[in-house]
Design a protein around this motif. Structure first.
Motif, PDB file in Angstrom:
ATOM      1  N   GLN A   8      99.154 -48.747  12.736  1.00 50.59           N
ATOM      2  CA  GLN A   8      99.005 -48.288  11.354  1.00 50.59           C
ATOM      3  C   GLN A   8      98.077 -47.085  11.202  1.00 50.59           C
ATOM      4  O   GLN A   8      98.403 -46.128  10.475  1.00 50.59           O
ATOM      5  N   ASN A  39     112.253 -53.412  13.802  1.00 53.41           N
ATOM      6  CA  ASN A  39     111.324 -54.468  13.397  1.00 53.41           C
ATOM      7  C   ASN A  39     110.483 -54.980  14.568  1.00 53.41           C
ATOM      8  O   ASN A  39     109.765 -55.976  14.429  1.00 53.41           O
ATOM      9  N   TYR A  99     107.606 -49.659   9.055  1.00 50.79           N
ATOM     10  CA  TYR A  99     108.826 -50.194   9.659  1.00 50.79           C
ATOM     11  C   TYR A  99     110.040 -49.314   9.383  1.00 50.79           C
ATOM     12  O   TYR A  99     111.071 -49.471  10.041  1.00 50.79           O
ATOM     13  N   ASP A 100     109.932 -48.413   8.413  1.00 51.52           N
ATOM     14  CA  ASP A 100     111.065 -47.540   8.100  1.00 51.52           C
ATOM     15  C   ASP A 100     111.399 -46.702   9.337  1.00 51.52           C
ATOM     16  O   ASP A 100     110.525 -46.003   9.872  1.00 51.52           O
ATOM     17  N   SER A 147     109.176 -42.357   4.046  1.00 55.31           N
ATOM     18  CA  SER A 147     108.583 -43.576   3.501  1.00 55.31           C
ATOM     19  C   SER A 147     107.189 -43.823   4.075  1.00 55.31           C
ATOM     20  O   SER A 147     106.889 -43.416   5.202  1.00 55.31           O
ATOM     21  N   TRP A 148     106.349 -44.516   3.291  1.00 51.64           N
ATOM     22  CA  TRP A 148     105.043 -44.936   3.787  1.00 51.64           C
ATOM     23  C   TRP A 148     105.119 -46.314   4.429  1.00 51.64           C
ATOM     24  O   TRP A 148     104.096 -46.881   4.827  1.00 51.64           O
ATOM     25  N   ASN A 149     106.330 -46.860   4.555  1.00 50.79           N
ATOM     26  CA  ASN A 149     106.531 -48.142   5.220  1.00 50.79           C
ATOM     27  C   ASN A 149     106.652 -47.899   6.719  1.00 50.79           C
ATOM     28  O   ASN A 149     107.586 -47.239   7.171  1.00 50.79           O
ATOM     29  N   ASN A 188     108.905 -43.933  10.928  1.00 54.59           N
ATOM     30  CA  ASN A 188     108.286 -44.308  12.190  1.00 54.59           C
ATOM     31  C   ASN A 188     108.522 -43.234  13.252  1.00 54.59           C
ATOM     32  O   ASN A 188     107.599 -42.826  13.966  1.00 54.59           O
TER      33      ASN A 188
END
Length: 229
Positions: free
Chosen positions: A186, A163, A202-203, A198-200, A207
């Motif tokens: 980003q 995070n 923070y994943d 994932s497209w997150n 990452n």
């Protein structure tokens, strides 16, 4: 710092001919056109860069002796090792890429399950598990990198905190703060996102894989990143 890039600090770079044996008699009995064929076979092998290619990927596919470093040296390519689609690369002597027919390629593709790009193995939800999960996905996509190379860069960039976010550098001022284990912005994450993750941003696994994909394109491998990048 130009975008895409991902780090809160300044990016730094890092650093055949065939031999034909035989008697004169055999040479004379060769079918017409043999000399031309021999000449053609002795011409240096080349490779045309395709979109999404990077040195390590090409070196592995073409079985280049000495790997991506030899390929870079043979073509005078230096850090940050950027390639352009359509660029012609000379392959060092001894490269032996297997020739696969389009029929065989299509057959192999049809036999590959759609889920092949994702990992079904269970990994612990900690730094060790995230790195190993990322390595499994990277292997499926031909993205280079080792556990030690990834871990070393994670500890420098985020101390292992998925995070972590940098809200004070030039990227942050431009609206693109560095985020996650490997401090990716980003736009870089979107460009180098790896299918099956994932497209997150923070994943942890997403990452890591996106960062390693970027590093492969720019530096040859995350293993070549030993300082701010």
């Amino acid at each position: 710092m130009p975008i895409p890039a991902f780090n809160r600090r300044t990016r730094l770079g890092f650093a055949s001919g065939a031999v034909i044996a035989g008697t004169f008699a055999l040479t004379c009995l060769a079918a017409p056109g043999s000399a031309a064929a021999a000449t053609a076979s002795s011409a240096p092998a080349t490779y045309t860069v395709q979109s999404g290619d990077y040195l390590t990927k090409i070196a592995q596919a073409e079985h280049v002796p000495g790997g991506w470093q030899a390929l870079a040296q043979a073509n005078g390519i230096v850090s940050p090792y950027i390639l352009q689609p359509g660029q012609q690369l000379a392959l060092p002597g001894g490269s032996t890429a297997p020739k696969v027919s389009s029929t065989a390629t299509a057959s192999k593709a049809s036999a590959t399950p759609a889920s092949a790009t994702t990992s079904t193995q269970s990994y612990p939800n900690n730094l060790n598990g995230w790195i190993n999960h990322a390595l499994a996905i990277m292997k499926q996509h031909g993205i280079p990198g080792s556990y030690n190379g990834i871990h070393r860069n994670i500890m420098r960039e985020s101390s292992g905190n998925p995070n972590a976010i940098n809200n004070w550098d030039s990227n942050a001022a431009a609206g693109h703060p560095s985020i996650g284990l490997l401090q990716v912005i980003q736009p870089t994450f979107n460009t180098y996102h790896v299918a099956g993750t994932s497209w997150n941003i923070y994943d942890p696994v997403a990452n890591i894989t996106a960062a390693c994909n970027y590093a492969a394109h720019r530096y040859g491998s995350i293993d070549n990143v030993n300082s701010a990048y």
